[in-house]
Design a protein around this motif. Structure first.
Motif, PDB file in Angstrom:
ATOM      1  N   MET A   1       7.099 -23.366 -69.357  1.00  0.00           N
ATOM      2  CA  MET A   1       8.332 -23.008 -68.073  1.00  0.00           C
ATOM      3  C   MET A   1       9.107 -21.921 -68.899  1.00  0.00           C
ATOM      4  O   MET A   1       9.749 -22.612 -70.000  1.00  0.00           O
ATOM      5  CB  MET A   1       8.713 -24.315 -67.754  1.00  0.00           C
ATOM      6  N   ASP A   2       9.543 -21.910 -68.181  1.00  0.00           N
ATOM      7  CA  ASP A   2      10.822 -20.711 -68.711  1.00  0.00           C
ATOM      8  C   ASP A   2      12.199 -20.959 -69.623  1.00  0.00           C
ATOM      9  O   ASP A   2      12.659 -22.499 -68.382  1.00  0.00           O
ATOM     10  CB  ASP A   2      11.328 -19.486 -67.738  1.00  0.00           C
ATOM     11  N   PRO A   3      12.531 -21.070 -70.612  1.00  0.00           N
ATOM     12  CA  PRO A   3      14.032 -22.072 -70.543  1.00  0.00           C
ATOM     13  C   PRO A   3      15.301 -22.221 -70.116  1.00  0.00           C
ATOM     14  O   PRO A   3      15.869 -23.856 -69.735  1.00  0.00           O
ATOM     15  CB  PRO A   3      13.437 -21.876 -72.147  1.00  0.00           C
ATOM     16  N   GLU A   4      14.855 -20.800 -69.536  1.00  0.00           N
ATOM     17  CA  GLU A   4      16.547 -21.554 -68.545  1.00  0.00           C
ATOM     18  C   GLU A   4      16.103 -21.620 -67.101  1.00  0.00           C
ATOM     19  O   GLU A   4      17.454 -22.791 -67.080  1.00  0.00           O
ATOM     20  CB  GLU A   4      16.751 -19.555 -68.143  1.00  0.00           C
ATOM     21  N   THR A   5      14.347 -21.852 -66.827  1.00  0.00           N
ATOM     22  CA  THR A   5      14.071 -22.553 -65.752  1.00  0.00           C
ATOM     23  C   THR A   5      14.835 -24.371 -66.093  1.00  0.00           C
ATOM     24  O   THR A   5      15.086 -24.632 -65.347  1.00  0.00           O
ATOM     25  CB  THR A   5      12.859 -22.397 -65.046  1.00  0.00           C
ATOM     26  N   TRP A   6      14.396 -24.337 -67.354  1.00  0.00           N
ATOM     27  CA  TRP A   6      13.889 -26.051 -67.278  1.00  0.00           C
ATOM     28  C   TRP A   6      15.271 -26.608 -67.751  1.00  0.00           C
ATOM     29  O   TRP A   6      16.282 -27.518 -66.905  1.00  0.00           O
ATOM     30  CB  TRP A   6      13.273 -26.551 -67.970  1.00  0.00           C
ATOM     31  N   MET A   7      16.658 -25.698 -68.345  1.00  0.00           N
ATOM     32  CA  MET A   7      17.831 -25.968 -68.726  1.00  0.00           C
ATOM     33  C   MET A   7      18.925 -25.800 -68.039  1.00  0.00           C
ATOM     34  O   MET A   7      19.638 -27.023 -67.992  1.00  0.00           O
ATOM     35  CB  MET A   7      17.666 -24.912 -70.153  1.00  0.00           C
ATOM     36  N   TYR A   8      18.408 -25.037 -66.782  1.00  0.00           N
ATOM     37  CA  TYR A   8      19.815 -25.269 -66.333  1.00  0.00           C
ATOM     38  C   TYR A   8      19.720 -25.525 -64.799  1.00  0.00           C
ATOM     39  O   TYR A   8      20.411 -25.445 -63.168  1.00  0.00           O
ATOM     40  CB  TYR A   8      19.923 -23.865 -66.526  1.00  0.00           C
ATOM     41  N   ARG A   9      18.268 -25.255 -63.993  1.00  0.00           N
ATOM     42  CA  ARG A   9      18.122 -24.595 -62.646  1.00  0.00           C
ATOM     43  C   ARG A   9      17.021 -26.287 -62.256  1.00  0.00           C
ATOM     44  O   ARG A   9      17.235 -27.132 -60.784  1.00  0.00           O
ATOM     45  CB  ARG A   9      16.985 -23.575 -62.376  1.00  0.00           C
ATOM     46  N   LEU A  10      17.039 -27.537 -63.260  1.00  0.00           N
ATOM     47  CA  LEU A  10      15.715 -28.337 -62.795  1.00  0.00           C
ATOM     48  C   LEU A  10      16.992 -29.701 -62.387  1.00  0.00           C
ATOM     49  O   LEU A  10      17.850 -29.504 -63.617  1.00  0.00           O
ATOM     50  CB  LEU A  10      15.007 -29.005 -63.972  1.00  0.00           C
ATOM     51  N   ASP A  11      16.416 -29.900 -61.849  1.00  0.00           N
ATOM     52  CA  ASP A  11      17.373 -31.677 -62.303  1.00  0.00           C
ATOM     53  C   ASP A  11      17.003 -32.777 -63.103  1.00  0.00           C
ATOM     54  O   ASP A  11      16.300 -32.454 -63.786  1.00  0.00           O
ATOM     55  CB  ASP A  11      16.772 -32.990 -61.087  1.00  0.00           C
ATOM     56  N   ARG A  12      18.205 -33.168 -63.687  1.00  0.00           N
ATOM     57  CA  ARG A  12      18.468 -33.297 -65.285  1.00  0.00           C
ATOM     58  C   ARG A  12      17.712 -34.139 -65.437  1.00  0.00           C
ATOM     59  O   ARG A  12      17.485 -35.531 -66.478  1.00  0.00           O
ATOM     60  CB  ARG A  12      19.600 -33.572 -65.595  1.00  0.00           C
ATOM     61  N   PHE A  13      17.285 -35.359 -64.330  1.00  0.00           N
ATOM     62  CA  PHE A  13      16.893 -36.343 -64.251  1.00  0.00           C
ATOM     63  C   PHE A  13      15.225 -36.571 -63.740  1.00  0.00           C
ATOM     64  O   PHE A  13      14.995 -37.484 -63.353  1.00  0.00           O
ATOM     65  CB  PHE A  13      17.581 -37.433 -62.787  1.00  0.00           C
ATOM     66  N   SER A  14      14.631 -35.544 -63.393  1.00  0.00           N
ATOM     67  CA  SER A  14      13.513 -35.313 -62.494  1.00  0.00           C
ATOM     68  C   SER A  14      12.139 -35.398 -64.013  1.00  0.00           C
ATOM     69  O   SER A  14      12.843 -35.202 -66.061  1.00  0.00           O
ATOM     70  CB  SER A  14      13.304 -33.822 -63.000  1.00  0.00           C
ATOM     71  N   HIS A  15      11.460 -35.684 -63.684  1.00  0.00           N
ATOM     72  CA  HIS A  15       9.663 -35.765 -64.768  1.00  0.00           C
ATOM     73  C   HIS A  15      10.379 -34.626 -66.232  1.00  0.00           C
ATOM     74  O   HIS A  15      10.236 -34.260 -67.165  1.00  0.00           O
ATOM     75  CB  HIS A  15       8.706 -35.906 -64.283  1.00  0.00           C
ATOM     76  N   GLU A  16       9.730 -33.732 -65.185  1.00  0.00           N
ATOM     77  CA  GLU A  16       9.920 -31.978 -65.625  1.00  0.00           C
ATOM     78  C   GLU A  16      10.884 -32.250 -66.729  1.00  0.00           C
ATOM     79  O   GLU A  16      11.107 -31.694 -67.660  1.00  0.00           O
ATOM     80  CB  GLU A  16      10.149 -30.801 -64.375  1.00  0.00           C
ATOM     81  N   TYR A  17      12.383 -31.842 -66.376  1.00  0.00           N
ATOM     82  CA  TYR A  17      13.197 -32.090 -67.077  1.00  0.00           C
ATOM     83  C   TYR A  17      13.059 -32.484 -68.710  1.00  0.00           C
ATOM     84  O   TYR A  17      13.389 -32.078 -69.507  1.00  0.00           O
ATOM     85  CB  TYR A  17      14.664 -31.978 -66.606  1.00  0.00           C
ATOM     86  N   LEU A  18      12.388 -34.004 -68.127  1.00  0.00           N
ATOM     87  CA  LEU A  18      13.039 -34.578 -69.483  1.00  0.00           C
ATOM     88  C   LEU A  18      12.005 -34.206 -70.497  1.00  0.00           C
ATOM     89  O   LEU A  18      11.762 -34.774 -71.507  1.00  0.00           O
ATOM     90  CB  LEU A  18      11.879 -36.643 -69.076  1.00  0.00           C
TER      91      LEU A  18
END
Length: 351
Positions: free
Chosen positions: A1-18
């Protein structure tokens, strides 16, 4: 996943972010170990890389609740050029101020992600890895310049490219040597035309009737050794406060519990300290490990050509850094085609 996507666009409590945060932790810890740091700087919006912690769980909590600082992904620069230039600026032995200022400007002159200096270094790396000739390298630069917008700062010839990279210079000595590895033509042998041991000519031409008193004007040498002085590199090492602290690690921070964790825990280390007390009392004295082996630079295993690099590793450093590429120094390169074998002692007297 693109760094900018997970760092700033995902829910910070989601499994993908964690999950991505776990990978980020591994990368941050590897970077910390590589730099020899004992703490991790927190990059959350609250700390903004101005607070450091021992416990990653604290930083992880910050990154979940606060999120990462803005534009964090734009600071990802793996060539360490800024750090290198800072080290050189702190080095009191560097006197060519105008060239150094030009080097700073080249490193600040950007074309998208690359600076002028880093672009030239990457191209030189491609040249070395793929065996490009100087002519093909110049032609490549010309083609790239045609592709870029008018007014770009990329050099158009290998001469201009070398002028950029040569601003940061370390000494290199070219030492003539007997092709049979009898002597080095230096000190009292510096002006000899033939080996005092075997009588072999110093020059590639072989037998000559007359010699010019200037040994550089009698043709190319029969064999050559490239010597890279160690002291200037050690001066730059100690000019960096972080590295200066690391080379004292074996005395200041090493655990002393009777277990064998580091070379400094070995009986050989203590024997050297006992035999050379004055050397052992100064913790900043460097302990090197020397290693050498023949390589074939022409990628042909059937060739008889053998070039020997001689490398030095610093044992003062923590065990996880002593074998890092950054701290391994090439002391000299013994040019082929004939391998030195047991006669390598002749070259080791120079180090």
């Amino acid at each position: 996943m693109d760094p900018e996507t997970w760092m700033y666009r995902l829910d910070r409590f989601s499994h993908e972010y964690l999950d991505n945060l776990v990978e980020f932790e591994k990368a941050a810890n590897d970077h910390r170990v590589h730099r020899g740091e004992s703490h991790i700087w927190c990059p959350c919006t609250k700390c903004q890389n101005c607070q450091k912690f021992d416990d990653w769980h604290i930083i992880q909590g910050h990154l979940i609740t606060e999120g990462l600082m803005s534009r964090y992904t734009q600071y990802d620069n793996h060539d360490n050029l800024d750090e290198m230039l800072d080290d050189i600026e702190d080095d009191g032995t560097y006197t060519d101020y105008e060239n150094f200022q030009q080097l700073i400007e080249d490193n600040e002159n950007r074309c998208k992600k690359l600076t002028k200096l880093s672009a030239v270094l990457k191209l030189f790396n491609l040249k070395a890895n793929n065996g490009w000739s100087d002519k093909s390298f110049t032609e490549t630069l010309e083609v790239i310049n045609e592709m870029l917008l008018e007014g770009n700062e990329l050099p158009v010839s290998i001469y201009q490219a070398k002028k950029i990279t040569c601003s940061v210079h370390l000494e290199i000595e070219r030492i003539h040597t007997c092709p049979n590895h009898c002597i080095l033509y230096r000190n009292k042998h510096a002006n000899l035309h033939e080996c005092v041991t075997c009588g072999t000519s110093r020059y590639l031409r072989g037998k000559q009737t007359e010699y010019n008193s200037d040994v550089t004007k009698n043709g190319p040498p029969a064999k050559l050794v490239w010597y890279f002085p160690i002291i200037p590199r050690l001066e730059r090492l100690f000019a960096n406060p972080k590295d200066a602290k690391l080379v004292r690690w074996h005395a200041d921070e090493r655990k002393r519990d009777g277990k064998m964790r580091h070379v400094a825990d070995s009986p050989q280390w203590r024997n050297i300290d006992h035999e050379f007390e004055e050397f052992g009392d100064e913790i900043r004295n460097i302990r090197f490990r020397l290693s050498a082996d023949g390589i074939n630079p022409f990628k042909n295993m059937s060739s008889r050509h053998s070039t020997w690099p001689v490398l030095l590793c610093i044992y003062n450093l923590p065990q996880w850094l002593s074998m890092k590429r950054k701290y391994i120094m090439m002391s000299f390169l013994i040019q082929g085609p004939k391998q030195p074998g047991q006669d390598i002692d002749v070259f080791l007297l120079k180090t």
